[in-house]
Design a protein around this motif. Sequence first.
Motif, PDB file in Angstrom:
ATOM      1  N   ARG A 148       0.815  -1.225   0.000  1.00 46.41           N
ATOM      2  CA  ARG A 148       0.000   0.000   0.000  1.00 46.41           C
ATOM      3  C   ARG A 148       0.842   1.266   0.000  1.00 46.41           C
ATOM      4  O   ARG A 148       0.304   2.372   0.032  1.00 46.41           O
ATOM      5  N   TYR A 149       2.159   1.101   0.034  1.00 43.98           N
ATOM      6  CA  TYR A 149       3.078   2.255  -0.013  1.00 43.98           C
ATOM      7  C   TYR A 149       3.913   2.210  -1.293  1.00 43.98           C
ATOM      8  O   TYR A 149       4.977   2.789  -1.351  1.00 43.98           O
ATOM      9  N   SER A 150       3.405   1.463  -2.305  1.00 42.14           N
ATOM     10  CA  SER A 150       4.318   1.096  -3.394  1.00 42.14           C
ATOM     11  C   SER A 150       4.120   1.851  -4.694  1.00 42.14           C
ATOM     12  O   SER A 150       4.854   1.611  -5.641  1.00 42.14           O
ATOM     13  N   TYR A 151       3.164   2.784  -4.770  1.00 38.54           N
ATOM     14  CA  TYR A 151       2.900   3.240  -6.137  1.00 38.54           C
ATOM     15  C   TYR A 151       3.956   4.195  -6.684  1.00 38.54           C
ATOM     16  O   TYR A 151       4.001   4.428  -7.882  1.00 38.54           O
ATOM     17  N   ASP A 152       4.853   4.687  -5.840  1.00 38.15           N
ATOM     18  CA  ASP A 152       5.973   5.440  -6.440  1.00 38.15           C
ATOM     19  C   ASP A 152       7.187   4.554  -6.664  1.00 38.15           C
ATOM     20  O   ASP A 152       8.263   5.038  -7.019  1.00 38.15           O
ATOM     21  N   SER A 153       7.019   3.236  -6.503  1.00 41.76           N
ATOM     22  CA  SER A 153       8.037   2.281  -6.969  1.00 41.76           C
ATOM     23  C   SER A 153       7.653   1.879  -8.395  1.00 41.76           C
ATOM     24  O   SER A 153       6.820   2.526  -9.032  1.00 41.76           O
ATOM     25  N   ALA A 154       8.217   0.757  -8.873  1.00 40.81           N
ATOM     26  CA  ALA A 154       7.872   0.288 -10.221  1.00 40.81           C
ATOM     27  C   ALA A 154       6.387  -0.047 -10.350  1.00 40.81           C
ATOM     28  O   ALA A 154       5.864  -0.113 -11.473  1.00 40.81           O
ATOM     29  N   ILE A 155       5.687  -0.207  -9.226  1.00 39.46           N
ATOM     30  CA  ILE A 155       4.230  -0.430  -9.291  1.00 39.46           C
ATOM     31  C   ILE A 155       3.558   0.731 -10.031  1.00 39.46           C
ATOM     32  O   ILE A 155       2.494   0.584 -10.618  1.00 39.46           O
TER      33      ILE A 155
END
Length: 550
Positions: free
Chosen positions: A274-281
């Motif tokens: 849930r904290y991943s959308y500024d990663s490759a997600i």
Amino acid sequence: MNVAGRVRLDRMAEWSALGKHREELGEVHLRELFERDPGRAGRYVLRVGDLHLDYSKQLVTDETLRLLRELAAATGVAELRDAMFRGEKINVTEGRAVLHTALRAPSDAVVEVDGENVVPAVHEVLGKMADFARRVRSGEWTGHTGRRIRTVVNIGIGGSDLGPAMAYEVLRPYTDRGLGFRFVSNVDGADLHEALRDLDPAETLFIVASKTFTTIETITNATSARRWLLDGLGGDSAAVARHFVAVSTNAEKVAAFGIDTANMFEFWDWVGGRYSYDSAIGLSLMVAIGPERFREMLDGFRLVDDHFRTAPAEENVPLLLGLLGVWYGAFFDAQSHAVLPYSHYLSRFTAYLQQLDMESNGKYVDRAGRPVGWQTGPVVWGTPGTNGQHAYYQLLHQGTKVIPADLIGFARPVAELSEDLKAQHDLLMANLFAQGQALAFGKTAEEVRAEGVAEDLVPHRTFPGNRPTTTVLAGELTPSVLGQLVALYEHKVFVQGAVWDIDSFDQWGVELGKVLAKRVEPALVQGAEVPGLDASTAALVATYRELRGR
Ligand code: F6P
């Protein structure tokens, strides 16, 4: 896991002091607080980056705020925050670091996990994403038959869906309008069906986004999508490499699925879903808005990270928001928190926050495993404000529940609207300001009577008011402002988890349902016996099979 139990929150002197203060406040009304202290409108205002935050309509006084800050100090919020930024394994039940903040760190920053600086790897993946995004956007990346990609379909669920899906909606005005984007998450085949029914496989690119690459919904949908692609392109399995890329931490599973790991974009176990959308997600989002806008968004996140890390407690916006939630949960028995954006583009923002907040802080034991004796995370809900006004605001104004709310709005409409549509913006924002005022101050029986309303109708037409809100205003909804807003809520959730002494970074609560679903499926399909199935569910399964014609 070996966590020494902290002094229980409800045994702390700072907690008791807040309880006593709450009793002293009694049924005080916001009208009275403003009368007593007209300066609060100017004083209860904070700024971070482009965000202007007015919390004067909160049921707090200087004394409340002081006591809340003392609670934060006593519960070690700042120490846990610093441990998070340092890369310590503060996700105690999974033994993991919590480093979404490293995803937006500058390239020269040093953030170590197990003695290794993770920042170079973050920037390497960002570079690989940027290269891919440019190739898709320019048409250089073609499908199996040589045609350019027209639609990108992200397949993922939870944190591997909500972030990019929400941000895509928010940043539509910044997207390449020549490309289509769809987000498939539900294992209900209808989701994939509706997403694909008018698409041409030769022009469709799938991004399979899954941290674990084992999530049944995502793997099932991705398998069906691959079948659809191969059926449409004559069955040549070489097509998969041109039409499928993956985002995951699990290269082995990606390869086993048949996606070339050269087309895999990596992230790491220290990034929570849930904290991943500024990663490759966020790959689908980066293809949509381009690497430069994506960078602007990350810079917005970083601005709030820096603020959260360094601003003094009196000026620290995420700290304040977190503490206000603690205040209402503990001392007003507030069960939920409404997020009400006055922006159509933020239509999925609250859905995104539901996972962020409720998966993080929906916990019943503290970090040492002892049952808590205080409320933890609230039910987070809401939709764009004006629509809500004609649906559930009745309950906000005249219901019996305390529901603190955030009202979010922007001074300028997005640039691409026509002049006519831009003119509607003032009406939109007038609604935001009017609602904040009505919720706080209401309308007294005397005011209603003065309008000549018949006495028997007076109670019905009286608005009690005293409903607390925070108003968040920004100039315009840009990529940076979106990053600022999301980081604000991330850190607010962090603050609350720290005060409540819970592990905000695990999600064991989602496991049981997954295990049971796997057990129940054979019973639905083959009528197999499910050991341990309770009588009620067994009866429902039998009815289902009958209705299904089995
Ligand atoms: O089931 C909950 C969850 O684990 C979320 O935390 C996560 O965002 C989602 O499932 C998707 O997981 P994955 O990215 O591994 O497919």
